[in-house]
Write a protein that holds these residues in place. Structure first.
Motif, PDB file in Angstrom:
ATOM      1  N   PHE A 286       0.822  -1.208   0.000  1.00  0.00           N
ATOM      2  CA  PHE A 286       0.000   0.000   0.000  1.00  0.00           C
ATOM      3  C   PHE A 286       0.854   1.255   0.000  1.00  0.00           C
ATOM      4  O   PHE A 286       0.560   2.219  -0.711  1.00  0.00           O
ATOM      5  CB  PHE A 286      -0.920  -0.001   1.221  1.00  0.00           C
ATOM      6  N   LEU A 287       1.936   1.283   0.777  1.00  0.00           N
ATOM      7  CA  LEU A 287       2.725   2.498   0.945  1.00  0.00           C
ATOM      8  C   LEU A 287       3.530   2.840  -0.298  1.00  0.00           C
ATOM      9  O   LEU A 287       3.536   3.978  -0.755  1.00  0.00           O
ATOM     10  CB  LEU A 287       3.657   2.362   2.156  1.00  0.00           C
ATOM     11  N   THR A 288       4.235   1.860  -0.849  1.00  0.00           N
ATOM     12  CA  THR A 288       5.176   2.130  -1.938  1.00  0.00           C
ATOM     13  C   THR A 288       4.633   1.810  -3.319  1.00  0.00           C
ATOM     14  O   THR A 288       5.195   2.251  -4.317  1.00  0.00           O
ATOM     15  CB  THR A 288       6.460   1.316  -1.726  1.00  0.00           C
ATOM     16  N   GLY A 289       3.550   1.030  -3.381  1.00  0.00           N
ATOM     17  CA  GLY A 289       3.027   0.619  -4.675  1.00  0.00           C
ATOM     18  C   GLY A 289       3.791  -0.536  -5.299  1.00  0.00           C
ATOM     19  O   GLY A 289       3.438  -1.006  -6.388  1.00  0.00           O
ATOM     20  N   LEU A 290       4.836  -1.002  -4.638  1.00  0.00           N
ATOM     21  CA  LEU A 290       5.608  -2.126  -5.164  1.00  0.00           C
ATOM     22  C   LEU A 290       4.841  -3.429  -4.986  1.00  0.00           C
ATOM     23  O   LEU A 290       3.875  -3.513  -4.233  1.00  0.00           O
ATOM     24  CB  LEU A 290       6.946  -2.237  -4.426  1.00  0.00           C
ATOM     25  N   SER A 291       5.296  -4.457  -5.687  1.00  0.00           N
ATOM     26  CA  SER A 291       4.765  -5.794  -5.442  1.00  0.00           C
ATOM     27  C   SER A 291       5.039  -6.173  -3.991  1.00  0.00           C
ATOM     28  O   SER A 291       6.000  -5.700  -3.385  1.00  0.00           O
ATOM     29  CB  SER A 291       5.437  -6.810  -6.377  1.00  0.00           C
ATOM     30  N   ASN A 292       4.175  -7.039  -3.444  1.00  0.00           N
ATOM     31  CA  ASN A 292       4.419  -7.532  -2.094  1.00  0.00           C
ATOM     32  C   ASN A 292       4.957  -8.964  -2.155  1.00  0.00           C
ATOM     33  O   ASN A 292       5.273  -9.474  -3.232  1.00  0.00           O
ATOM     34  CB  ASN A 292       3.156  -7.445  -1.235  1.00  0.00           C
ATOM     35  N   ARG A 293       5.042  -9.607  -1.004  1.00  0.00           N
ATOM     36  CA  ARG A 293       5.602 -10.956  -0.965  1.00  0.00           C
ATOM     37  C   ARG A 293       4.826 -11.926  -1.848  1.00  0.00           C
ATOM     38  O   ARG A 293       5.405 -12.797  -2.502  1.00  0.00           O
ATOM     39  CB  ARG A 293       5.588 -11.491   0.474  1.00  0.00           C
ATOM     40  N   VAL A 294       3.491 -11.766  -1.850  1.00  0.00           N
ATOM     41  CA  VAL A 294       2.654 -12.695  -2.618  1.00  0.00           C
ATOM     42  C   VAL A 294       3.038 -12.665  -4.087  1.00  0.00           C
ATOM     43  O   VAL A 294       3.316 -13.703  -4.706  1.00  0.00           O
ATOM     44  CB  VAL A 294       1.159 -12.346  -2.435  1.00  0.00           C
ATOM     45  N   GLN A 295       3.064 -11.471  -4.670  1.00  0.00           N
ATOM     46  CA  GLN A 295       3.371 -11.369  -6.089  1.00  0.00           C
ATOM     47  C   GLN A 295       4.833 -11.726  -6.367  1.00  0.00           C
ATOM     48  O   GLN A 295       5.143 -12.335  -7.397  1.00  0.00           O
ATOM     49  CB  GLN A 295       3.072  -9.955  -6.601  1.00  0.00           C
ATOM     50  N   PHE A 296       5.727 -11.365  -5.441  1.00  0.00           N
ATOM     51  CA  PHE A 296       7.133 -11.708  -5.641  1.00  0.00           C
ATOM     52  C   PHE A 296       7.307 -13.229  -5.690  1.00  0.00           C
ATOM     53  O   PHE A 296       7.995 -13.756  -6.575  1.00  0.00           O
ATOM     54  CB  PHE A 296       7.991 -11.125  -4.522  1.00  0.00           C
ATOM     55  N   ASN A 297       6.657 -13.919  -4.764  1.00  0.00           N
ATOM     56  CA  ASN A 297       6.788 -15.378  -4.730  1.00  0.00           C
ATOM     57  C   ASN A 297       6.158 -16.023  -5.961  1.00  0.00           C
ATOM     58  O   ASN A 297       6.667 -17.031  -6.479  1.00  0.00           O
ATOM     59  CB  ASN A 297       6.149 -15.933  -3.461  1.00  0.00           C
ATOM     60  N   GLU A 298       5.043 -15.446  -6.447  1.00  0.00           N
ATOM     61  CA  GLU A 298       4.435 -15.973  -7.664  1.00  0.00           C
ATOM     62  C   GLU A 298       5.387 -15.823  -8.850  1.00  0.00           C
ATOM     63  O   GLU A 298       5.597 -16.762  -9.629  1.00  0.00           O
ATOM     64  CB  GLU A 298       3.128 -15.231  -7.952  1.00  0.00           C
ATOM     65  N   ARG A 299       5.969 -14.626  -8.969  1.00  0.00           N
ATOM     66  CA  ARG A 299       6.890 -14.376 -10.084  1.00  0.00           C
ATOM     67  C   ARG A 299       8.152 -15.234  -9.954  1.00  0.00           C
ATOM     68  O   ARG A 299       8.666 -15.756 -10.936  1.00  0.00           O
ATOM     69  CB  ARG A 299       7.261 -12.893 -10.099  1.00  0.00           C
ATOM     70  N   LEU A 300       8.628 -15.402  -8.715  1.00  0.00           N
ATOM     71  CA  LEU A 300       9.805 -16.234  -8.487  1.00  0.00           C
ATOM     72  C   LEU A 300       9.539 -17.672  -8.918  1.00  0.00           C
ATOM     73  O   LEU A 300      10.398 -18.321  -9.523  1.00  0.00           O
ATOM     74  CB  LEU A 300      10.204 -16.178  -7.014  1.00  0.00           C
ATOM     75  N   SER A 301       8.340 -18.182  -8.624  1.00  0.00           N
ATOM     76  CA  SER A 301       7.991 -19.545  -9.029  1.00  0.00           C
ATOM     77  C   SER A 301       7.990 -19.675 -10.550  1.00  0.00           C
ATOM     78  O   SER A 301       8.453 -20.685 -11.101  1.00  0.00           O
ATOM     79  CB  SER A 301       6.617 -19.923  -8.464  1.00  0.00           C
ATOM     80  N   GLU A 302       7.465 -18.650 -11.239  1.00  0.00           N
ATOM     81  CA  GLU A 302       7.449 -18.679 -12.703  1.00  0.00           C
ATOM     82  C   GLU A 302       8.871 -18.683 -13.264  1.00  0.00           C
ATOM     83  O   GLU A 302       9.204 -19.476 -14.160  1.00  0.00           O
ATOM     84  CB  GLU A 302       6.683 -17.465 -13.240  1.00  0.00           C
ATOM     85  N   VAL A 303       9.716 -17.788 -12.741  1.00  0.00           N
ATOM     86  CA  VAL A 303      11.099 -17.702 -13.227  1.00  0.00           C
ATOM     87  C   VAL A 303      11.848 -18.991 -12.923  1.00  0.00           C
ATOM     88  O   VAL A 303      12.638 -19.481 -13.745  1.00  0.00           O
ATOM     89  CB  VAL A 303      11.807 -16.493 -12.576  1.00  0.00           C
ATOM     90  N   LEU A 304      11.586 -19.575 -11.769  1.00  0.00           N
ATOM     91  CA  LEU A 304      12.251 -20.812 -11.376  1.00  0.00           C
ATOM     92  C   LEU A 304      11.883 -21.948 -12.322  1.00  0.00           C
ATOM     93  O   LEU A 304      12.742 -22.748 -12.719  1.00  0.00           O
ATOM     94  CB  LEU A 304      11.872 -21.160  -9.938  1.00  0.00           C
ATOM     95  N   ALA A 305      10.595 -22.022 -12.702  1.00  0.00           N
ATOM     96  CA  ALA A 305      10.154 -23.078 -13.612  1.00  0.00           C
ATOM     97  C   ALA A 305      10.822 -22.938 -14.976  1.00  0.00           C
ATOM     98  O   ALA A 305      11.267 -23.934 -15.568  1.00  0.00           O
ATOM     99  CB  ALA A 305       8.636 -23.042 -13.756  1.00  0.00           C
ATOM    100  N   ILE A 306      10.911 -21.709 -15.485  1.00  0.00           N
ATOM    101  CA  ILE A 306      11.546 -21.484 -16.792  1.00  0.00           C
ATOM    102  C   ILE A 306      13.036 -21.776 -16.721  1.00  0.00           C
ATOM    103  O   ILE A 306      13.607 -22.425 -17.605  1.00  0.00           O
ATOM    104  CB  ILE A 306      11.303 -20.030 -17.249  1.00  0.00           C
ATOM    105  N   ALA A 307      13.673 -21.310 -15.636  1.00  0.00           N
ATOM    106  CA  ALA A 307      15.114 -21.527 -15.488  1.00  0.00           C
ATOM    107  C   ALA A 307      15.436 -23.008 -15.373  1.00  0.00           C
ATOM    108  O   ALA A 307      16.462 -23.484 -15.880  1.00  0.00           O
ATOM    109  CB  ALA A 307      15.629 -20.783 -14.259  1.00  0.00           C
ATOM    110  N   ASP A 308      14.558 -23.761 -14.736  1.00  0.00           N
ATOM    111  CA  ASP A 308      14.778 -25.195 -14.567  1.00  0.00           C
ATOM    112  C   ASP A 308      14.737 -25.907 -15.909  1.00  0.00           C
ATOM    113  O   ASP A 308      15.472 -26.863 -16.162  1.00  0.00           O
ATOM    114  CB  ASP A 308      13.720 -25.762 -13.622  1.00  0.00           C
ATOM    115  N   GLN A 309      13.859 -25.424 -16.806  1.00  0.00           N
ATOM    116  CA  GLN A 309      13.731 -26.054 -18.118  1.00  0.00           C
ATOM    117  C   GLN A 309      14.861 -25.647 -19.062  1.00  0.00           C
ATOM    118  O   GLN A 309      15.410 -26.466 -19.790  1.00  0.00           O
ATOM    119  CB  GLN A 309      12.382 -25.674 -18.743  1.00  0.00           C
ATOM    120  N   LYS A 310      15.212 -24.368 -19.031  1.00  0.00           N
ATOM    121  CA  LYS A 310      16.173 -23.841 -20.000  1.00  0.00           C
ATOM    122  C   LYS A 310      17.577 -23.662 -19.430  1.00  0.00           C
ATOM    123  O   LYS A 310      18.471 -23.193 -20.128  1.00  0.00           O
ATOM    124  CB  LYS A 310      15.671 -22.489 -20.527  1.00  0.00           C
TER     125      LYS A 310
END
Length: 708
Positions: A286-310
């Motif tokens: 709310f204060l900074t407008g940045l992503s919070n832990r929830v969105q960071f962890n979601e994005r991290l999971s996506e990047v991890l899946a792609i990195a694992d494949q490639k």
């Protein structure tokens, strides 16, 4: 006219009260919210209200209750009182069970538990509108069956109802021709007066359809729904003006024959925007407008899946603002929040395309670098972040310097899952803070074991004072012209029961981090003042004692009073005490520092700037602060003979001190040749191993007595 009643049924008192409070806030002005804790109580309550002539538009019941379950209750209510709409609260996910109760009780909707308040209120609001609409439609159907003499009156009432509804209504006959539409339909679709004046319903509908982003799809849906004899489900229509319209089709019958369909349209743009806002807030800070832990962890999971494949590399940076708590403690959380927002502005300028920064919590941030070619790429970003924070911040008139410490973990060498990578980046961050802050560190396997050792050390530090494990050592400061000891600098040591004598560099950063530095600093001040008074009682007069102030101590508004209390309790005169502060500490809150130092100076306390020459803007503040002494940082003294630039710096500082009438002390003097060179450079006051190492009080006393 009495209020209508909404009945709530749940055997859980807390859930029932919560449901009642939420409905009362939204509907309490127009509806009586009645509550029952069992199915039997609910039936009795409905019977009582019916006898009083109070209409019940809606019954909301939990599904799982003792004795009489919610589906049984709602089925009985439907059999006895068919008018109320029924909503069931359920944690059950069995579709067959839900279908059964929908069919048996003619359930309007079901809401899963735990429910979202916004969804609950919107659903209830829709149900109440539906109930009102159904009652109106019932009145209309009844009016059509009235005697001919009541026809004009009934038609007038029908028209008033038609125009007063909150929905845009469009009536289409069995031939597909527009039979009627209300003013709300005109307003909703912005149909021009020129078309309305022609009373051409088909042209009005064509104009409305032309405003859809995909009219062909909607026309196809209309043809499909025209073959259905039951109410059609809600559809969402997107308009070219970015509005969202909800539409619903209701077949109309007269004496068993279809007479057409009524389409209702409702502008739900604000509701959709509110839903989108709620979804956004759930994934952003709310204060900074940045992503919070929830969105960071979601994005991290996506990047991890792609990195694992490639087999890609990516990095996580864990960023912590150094001593940010001090800003909140001294200037307040409002200033702290503004500073955080300014820091975020600078952090975002350091990002590359595709990078994601999130606020992890408090003054901690995480940065995901999904595309790196090597670990050095992450180090370059970290260095950019450190550089971006170098200039000070002006927050509501407060000039504040803030630095950061950064930990880096790289996939796959530093971890192959999200939890390990975040944990190791955090461990590397701790290493950066332990190393002095304002730096970044890559994760190494040894960090975790070192972190465990530091945690054990920090735990035992909490008991060090009460166990009397801390000791004050004293290092002499020499006037090389007279050869006399003119000052003793108080330096704290920790006599650890297992690890032996520990130097300040090992435990002072921990104490500063966890706040123990305030208690330790007060104890050192009290002890040093008492020791100097004891020396004076022994005839060792004209001796000053120097005490270092940590940044947290300096930012205490009541610092002058604490110093005055220590002097009063020990009987030491103020001019025999010198307080040493670093420039970095002084600049964390310039106004408060200036106020405190001025008050201390007026008391007669000597003020020294320690580690002079290593900060950001020393010269601009020298005239503002009431310093008596400049202590040249030992980094300029250590290589004095080998580095001509260091000689020039010492010459400049000595000249500066003379010009401002300040004493100049050279720290870190370890050899006779360096001493002699400093004398040549007109620096008379010195301190270092050449003259004496820090000594416990007894040995320091013997040293002073031997000089006398």
């Amino acid at each position: 006219m009495s209020k209508l009643a909404i009945i709530c049924v749940d055997d859980d008192e807390f859930v029932l009260n919560s449901l009642g409070e939420q409905l009362t806030r939204s509907f309490g002005q127009d509806y009586v919210i009645e509550m029952a804790s069992s199915g039997e109580d609910a039936l009795a309550l409905i019977a009582e209200l019916e006898t009083k002539g109070i209409d019940i538009p809606l019954v909301i019941s939990d599904q799982i209750m003792p004795r009489m379950k919610g589906d049984q209750l709602l089925t009985q209510i439907h059999a006895l009182y068919p008018k109320p709409l029924k909503i069931m609260l359920t944690g059950q996910v069995d579709p067959d069970a839900i279908v059964n109760v929908v069919n048996a009780a003619k359930l309007y909707r079901y809401i899963t538990k735990p429910w979202d308040e916004t969804d609950l209120i919107l659903t209830v609001k829709e149900a109440l509108r539906r109930y009102t609409q159904e009652q109106h439609l019932a009145v209309q159907n009844h009016a059509l069956r009235q005697m001919n003499e009541e026809l004009e009156k009934s038609l007038a009432l029908l028209k008033a109802t038609f125009e007063s509804t909150a929905d845009g209504i469009l009536v289409i006959d069995t031939n597909g021709k527009v039979g009627n539409f209300n003013q709300k339909f005109v307003e909703l679709w912005n149909i021009p007066d020129s078309i309305i004046g022609l009373k051409d319903g088909d042209r009005a509908l064509a104009f409305a359809l032309d405003q859809l982003t995909n009219p062909d799809s909607f026309l196809s849906k209309i043809r499909e729904m025209d073959t259905q004899s039951t109410p059609a489900s809600y559809e969402l229509l997107e308009l070219k003006n970015s509005k969202t319209i909800e539409c619903y089709s209701q077949p109309q019958w007269f004496e068993g024959k279809s007479v057409g369909k009524v389409w209702s349209f409702r502008d739900i743009t604000e509701r959709k925007q509110a839903e989108e806002y709620v979804r956004h807030q759930a994934r952003h800070d709310f204060l900074t407008g940045l992503s919070n832990r929830v969105q960071f962890n979601e994005r991290l999971s996506e990047v991890l899946a792609i990195a694992d494949q490639k087999e890609n590399l990516f990095a996580i940076l864990f960023i912590d603002l150094d001593r940010f708590k001090l800003v909140n403690d001294t200037l307040g959380h409002a200033i702290g929040d503004l500073l955080l927002q300014l820091v975020v502005e600078r952090l975002t300028t350091c990002l590359r395309g595709g990078d994601l920064i999130a606020r992890w919590g408090g003054d901690e941030f995480t940065l995901l670098l999904p595309k790196i070619s090597c670990a050095e790429d992450a180090s370059m970003v970290a260095q950019r972040i450190l550089n971006s924070l170098n200039p000070g911040f002006n927050v509501e008139g407060h000039h504040i310097h803030i630095t950061s410490s950064i930990g880096i973990a790289v996939y796959p060498q530093d971890g192959q899952d999200a939890e390990t990578l975040v944990k190791n980046a955090d461990a590397a961050l701790y290493r950066a803070k332990e190393g002095g802050r304002n730096d970044f560190q890559r994760y190494m396997v040894t960090i975790n074991s070192q972190a465990r050792e530091l945690l054990a050390l920090e735990n035992s530090l909490h008991q060090a004072l009460e166990r009397q494990e801390l000791i004050v050592y004293y290092q002499p400061q020499i006037n090389t012209v007279t050869g006399e000891i003119v000052q003793m600098e108080a330096l704290v040591r920790w006599q650890h029961p297992e690890l032996g004598l520990l130097a300040p560099r090992i435990f002072i950063p921990l104490a500063e981090e966890n706040g123990l530095i305030l208690n330790i600093g007060e104890w050192v001040l009290q002890t040093a003042c008492a020791q100097n008074k004891a020396w004076q009682s022994m005839g060792l007069s004209n001796l000053c004692v120097g005490v270092n102030l940590a940044a947290r101590q300096l930012q205490q508004p009541n610092l002058p009073q604490k110093v005055a209390d220590a002097l009063a309790q020990t009987g030491l005169e103020a001019h025999f005490l010198e307080l040493e502060i670093t420039e970095t500490a002084a600049l964390q809150n310039v106004e408060l520092t200036k106020e405190s130092l001025t008050e201390l100076h007026q008391m007669g306390v000597q003020i020294a700037m320690d580690d002079f020459g290593t900060g950001y803007s020393s010269l601009s503040y020298l005239r503002q602060f009431p310093f008596n002494t400049l202590k040249i940082d030992q980094s300029f003294i250590r290589d004095l003979l080998a580095n001509p630039k260091d000689i020039e710096i010492v010459i400049a500082i000595v000249a500066l001190g003379q010009g401002l009438k300040l004493k100049v002390v050279a720290e870190g003097v370890e050899t006779e040749s360096i001493r002699d060179r400093l004398i040549d450079l007109k620096c008379e006051l010195m301190q270092g191993y050449f003259f004496g190492r820090p000594l416990p009080a007894e040995d320091a006393t013997r040293l002073l007595m031997g000089q006398n």
